[in-house]
Design a protein around this motif. Structure first.
Motif, PDB file in Angstrom:
ATOM      1  N   LEU A  61       0.839  -1.197   0.000  1.00 29.05           N
ATOM      2  CA  LEU A  61       0.000   0.000   0.000  1.00 29.05           C
ATOM      3  C   LEU A  61       0.877   1.251   0.000  1.00 29.05           C
ATOM      4  O   LEU A  61       2.008   1.224   0.454  1.00 29.05           O
ATOM      5  CB  LEU A  61      -0.863   0.042   1.270  1.00 29.05           C
ATOM      6  CG  LEU A  61      -1.814  -1.112   1.522  1.00 29.05           C
ATOM      7  CD1 LEU A  61      -2.457  -0.971   2.902  1.00 29.05           C
ATOM      8  CD2 LEU A  61      -2.874  -1.176   0.446  1.00 29.05           C
ATOM      9  N   GLY A  62       0.325   2.333  -0.444  1.00 33.21           N
ATOM     10  CA  GLY A  62       1.000   3.613  -0.268  1.00 33.21           C
ATOM     11  C   GLY A  62       0.966   3.973   1.212  1.00 33.21           C
ATOM     12  O   GLY A  62       0.088   3.526   1.957  1.00 33.21           O
ATOM     13  N   THR A  63       1.913   4.784   1.645  1.00 36.79           N
ATOM     14  CA  THR A  63       2.005   5.140   3.061  1.00 36.79           C
ATOM     15  C   THR A  63       0.735   5.836   3.558  1.00 36.79           C
ATOM     16  O   THR A  63       0.230   5.516   4.627  1.00 36.79           O
ATOM     17  CB  THR A  63       3.235   6.034   3.314  1.00 36.79           C
ATOM     18  OG1 THR A  63       4.405   5.328   2.887  1.00 36.79           O
ATOM     19  CG2 THR A  63       3.379   6.369   4.785  1.00 36.79           C
ATOM     20  N   ALA A  64       0.191   6.765   2.785  1.00 36.70           N
ATOM     21  CA  ALA A  64      -1.011   7.488   3.215  1.00 36.70           C
ATOM     22  C   ALA A  64      -2.201   6.535   3.373  1.00 36.70           C
ATOM     23  O   ALA A  64      -2.967   6.640   4.336  1.00 36.70           O
ATOM     24  CB  ALA A  64      -1.342   8.602   2.226  1.00 36.70           C
ATOM     25  N   ILE A  65      -2.350   5.604   2.438  1.00 34.17           N
ATOM     26  CA  ILE A  65      -3.446   4.627   2.529  1.00 34.17           C
ATOM     27  C   ILE A  65      -3.240   3.727   3.742  1.00 34.17           C
ATOM     28  O   ILE A  65      -4.183   3.431   4.480  1.00 34.17           O
ATOM     29  CB  ILE A  65      -3.554   3.811   1.231  1.00 34.17           C
ATOM     30  CG1 ILE A  65      -4.011   4.712   0.093  1.00 34.17           C
ATOM     31  CG2 ILE A  65      -4.509   2.630   1.404  1.00 34.17           C
ATOM     32  CD1 ILE A  65      -3.947   4.065  -1.276  1.00 34.17           C
ATOM     33  N   HIS A  80      -1.421   9.427  15.407  1.00 28.43           N
ATOM     34  CA  HIS A  80      -0.906   8.240  16.109  1.00 28.43           C
ATOM     35  C   HIS A  80      -0.600   7.120  15.116  1.00 28.43           C
ATOM     36  O   HIS A  80       0.449   6.473  15.188  1.00 28.43           O
ATOM     37  CB  HIS A  80      -1.905   7.776  17.173  1.00 28.43           C
ATOM     38  CG  HIS A  80      -1.415   6.610  17.962  1.00 28.43           C
ATOM     39  ND1 HIS A  80      -2.089   5.424  18.026  1.00 28.43           N
ATOM     40  CD2 HIS A  80      -0.299   6.434  18.726  1.00 28.43           C
ATOM     41  CE1 HIS A  80      -1.423   4.571  18.785  1.00 28.43           C
ATOM     42  NE2 HIS A  80      -0.334   5.170  19.215  1.00 28.43           N
ATOM     43  N   ALA A  81      -1.498   6.893  14.171  1.00 33.24           N
ATOM     44  CA  ALA A  81      -1.276   5.855  13.153  1.00 33.24           C
ATOM     45  C   ALA A  81      -0.049   6.189  12.307  1.00 33.24           C
ATOM     46  O   ALA A  81       0.739   5.297  11.979  1.00 33.24           O
ATOM     47  CB  ALA A  81      -2.522   5.711  12.276  1.00 33.24           C
ATOM     48  N   ARG A  82       0.122   7.471  11.972  1.00 32.03           N
ATOM     49  CA  ARG A  82       1.303   7.888  11.196  1.00 32.03           C
ATOM     50  C   ARG A  82       2.584   7.593  11.974  1.00 32.03           C
ATOM     51  O   ARG A  82       3.559   7.095  11.422  1.00 32.03           O
ATOM     52  CB  ARG A  82       1.210   9.378  10.834  1.00 32.03           C
ATOM     53  CG  ARG A  82       2.372   9.850   9.970  1.00 32.03           C
ATOM     54  CD  ARG A  82       2.258  11.302   9.523  1.00 32.03           C
ATOM     55  NE  ARG A  82       1.838  12.184  10.609  1.00 32.03           N
ATOM     56  CZ  ARG A  82       0.757  12.952  10.573  1.00 32.03           C
ATOM     57  NH1 ARG A  82      -0.020  12.973   9.514  1.00 32.03           N
ATOM     58  NH2 ARG A  82       0.450  13.732  11.594  1.00 32.03           N
ATOM     59  N   ASP A  83       2.598   7.895  13.271  1.00 34.03           N
ATOM     60  CA  ASP A  83       3.777   7.606  14.094  1.00 34.03           C
ATOM     61  C   ASP A  83       4.071   6.106  14.133  1.00 34.03           C
ATOM     62  O   ASP A  83       5.228   5.695  14.059  1.00 34.03           O
ATOM     63  CB  ASP A  83       3.580   8.125  15.518  1.00 34.03           C
ATOM     64  CG  ASP A  83       3.591   9.647  15.602  1.00 34.03           C
ATOM     65  OD1 ASP A  83       4.036  10.304  14.623  1.00 34.03           O
ATOM     66  OD2 ASP A  83       3.138  10.178  16.639  1.00 34.03           O
ATOM     67  N   LEU A  84       3.021   5.295  14.250  1.00 32.60           N
ATOM     68  CA  LEU A  84       3.214   3.841  14.289  1.00 32.60           C
ATOM     69  C   LEU A  84       3.857   3.332  13.007  1.00 32.60           C
ATOM     70  O   LEU A  84       4.767   2.500  13.047  1.00 32.60           O
ATOM     71  CB  LEU A  84       1.869   3.125  14.517  1.00 32.60           C
ATOM     72  CG  LEU A  84       1.202   3.336  15.868  1.00 32.60           C
ATOM     73  CD1 LEU A  84      -0.185   2.706  15.877  1.00 32.60           C
ATOM     74  CD2 LEU A  84       2.061   2.775  16.990  1.00 32.60           C
ATOM     75  N   VAL A  85       3.397   3.847  11.869  1.00 31.57           N
ATOM     76  CA  VAL A  85       3.929   3.397  10.577  1.00 31.57           C
ATOM     77  C   VAL A  85       5.298   4.013  10.304  1.00 31.57           C
ATOM     78  O   VAL A  85       6.264   3.299  10.025  1.00 31.57           O
ATOM     79  CB  VAL A  85       2.940   3.730   9.434  1.00 31.57           C
ATOM     80  CG1 VAL A  85       3.565   3.454   8.072  1.00 31.57           C
ATOM     81  CG2 VAL A  85       1.650   2.936   9.600  1.00 31.57           C
ATOM     82  N   ALA A  86       5.411   5.337  10.399  1.00 31.27           N
ATOM     83  CA  ALA A  86       6.641   6.034  10.017  1.00 31.27           C
ATOM     84  C   ALA A  86       7.816   5.700  10.926  1.00 31.27           C
ATOM     85  O   ALA A  86       8.947   5.576  10.469  1.00 31.27           O
ATOM     86  CB  ALA A  86       6.407   7.546  10.004  1.00 31.27           C
ATOM     87  N   GLN A  87       7.550   5.544  12.218  1.00 28.07           N
ATOM     88  CA  GLN A  87       8.625   5.276  13.173  1.00 28.07           C
ATOM     89  C   GLN A  87       8.748   3.794  13.521  1.00 28.07           C
ATOM     90  O   GLN A  87       9.513   3.427  14.401  1.00 28.07           O
ATOM     91  CB  GLN A  87       8.403   6.116  14.432  1.00 28.07           C
ATOM     92  CG  GLN A  87       8.431   7.604  14.139  1.00 28.07           C
ATOM     93  CD  GLN A  87       8.038   8.430  15.360  1.00 28.07           C
ATOM     94  OE1 GLN A  87       8.049   7.966  16.495  1.00 28.07           O
ATOM     95  NE2 GLN A  87       7.663   9.677  15.114  1.00 28.07           N
ATOM     96  N   HIS A  88       7.963   2.977  12.830  1.00 31.20           N
ATOM     97  CA  HIS A  88       7.949   1.518  13.041  1.00 31.20           C
ATOM     98  C   HIS A  88       7.758   1.180  14.526  1.00 31.20           C
ATOM     99  O   HIS A  88       8.408   0.307  15.080  1.00 31.20           O
ATOM    100  CB  HIS A  88       9.223   0.881  12.481  1.00 31.20           C
ATOM    101  CG  HIS A  88       9.050  -0.563  12.126  1.00 31.20           C
ATOM    102  ND1 HIS A  88       8.081  -1.010  11.253  1.00 31.20           N
ATOM    103  CD2 HIS A  88       9.694  -1.663  12.553  1.00 31.20           C
ATOM    104  CE1 HIS A  88       8.160  -2.311  11.149  1.00 31.20           C
ATOM    105  NE2 HIS A  88       9.124  -2.742  11.927  1.00 31.20           N
ATOM    106  N   GLN A  89       6.863   1.939  15.163  1.00 29.91           N
ATOM    107  CA  GLN A  89       6.546   1.701  16.573  1.00 29.91           C
ATOM    108  C   GLN A  89       5.598   0.514  16.699  1.00 29.91           C
ATOM    109  O   GLN A  89       4.830   0.224  15.780  1.00 29.91           O
ATOM    110  CB  GLN A  89       5.886   2.942  17.187  1.00 29.91           C
ATOM    111  CG  GLN A  89       6.773   4.142  17.268  1.00 29.91           C
ATOM    112  CD  GLN A  89       6.028   5.344  17.836  1.00 29.91           C
ATOM    113  OE1 GLN A  89       4.824   5.305  18.080  1.00 29.91           O
ATOM    114  NE2 GLN A  89       6.757   6.438  18.029  1.00 29.91           N
ATOM    115  N   GLY A 111      -4.714  -4.967   4.336  1.00 28.53           N
ATOM    116  CA  GLY A 111      -3.599  -4.898   3.396  1.00 28.53           C
ATOM    117  C   GLY A 111      -2.289  -4.480   4.024  1.00 28.53           C
ATOM    118  O   GLY A 111      -1.291  -4.277   3.325  1.00 28.53           O
ATOM    119  N   LEU A 112      -2.263  -4.348   5.345  1.00 28.83           N
ATOM    120  CA  LEU A 112      -1.039  -3.951   6.044  1.00 28.83           C
ATOM    121  C   LEU A 112      -0.112  -5.151   6.217  1.00 28.83           C
ATOM    122  O   LEU A 112      -0.566  -6.283   6.408  1.00 28.83           O
ATOM    123  CB  LEU A 112      -1.391  -3.365   7.409  1.00 28.83           C
ATOM    124  CG  LEU A 112      -2.223  -2.082   7.362  1.00 28.83           C
ATOM    125  CD1 LEU A 112      -2.884  -1.821   8.698  1.00 28.83           C
ATOM    126  CD2 LEU A 112      -1.359  -0.918   6.942  1.00 28.83           C
TER     127      LEU A 112
END
Length: 131
Positions: A61-65, A80-89, A111-112
């Motif tokens: 998936l694209g990052t935004a999706i 919060h979701a962006r932090d989880l994905v971007a920082q691999h938290q 699809g994650l």
């Protein structure tokens, strides 16, 4: 359900027993005389007390999706979701196997890409190893 013959003889007639898993139970029965007993199935994820950590990545998936889908799946804010994905938290830490299975199913259906540490020994569809 898989059946297997044990080396343990039937306590009634001495013939070999057949053992089958039925969810969180094991059923031992004697096909010769009909004797039967049920006990706890130790090969079921519910009995695993290992603490697991679950992380997600966009995968295909694209990052935004991926962020939008994670936010919706968890019922959390986009930041919060962006932090989880971007920082691999971790999406979840110190969770037990049955909860890993539930979350994995929920997130992978979006699809994650889901990673679990330590290595996860159970089928992710909820079946026990013996089933």
């Amino acid at each position: 359900m898989t059946e297997r013959i044990t080396r343990s003889p039937c306590p009634e007639c001495g013939q070999p027993q057949v053992v089958s898993a039925q969810g969180m139970s094991l059923i031992a029965r004697c096909p010769a005389c009909g004797w039967m007993v049920a006990t706890t199935n130790p090969d079921h994820p519910f009995h695993d007390r290992t603490p697991y950590t679950l992380r997600v990545a966009p995968g295909g998936l694209g990052t935004a999706i991926a962020i939008a889908r994670l936010s919706a799946a968890l019922g959390t804010g986009v930041k919060h979701a962006r932090d989880l994905v971007a920082q691999h938290q971790p999406v979840a830490e110190n969770i037990l196997a049955h909860e890993v299975i539930r979350l994995h199913q929920m997130l992978s259906q979006q699809g994650l890409q889901v990673t679990i540490t330590p290595d996860f020994p159970w089928p992710l569809d909820g079946r026990s190893v013996v089933d």
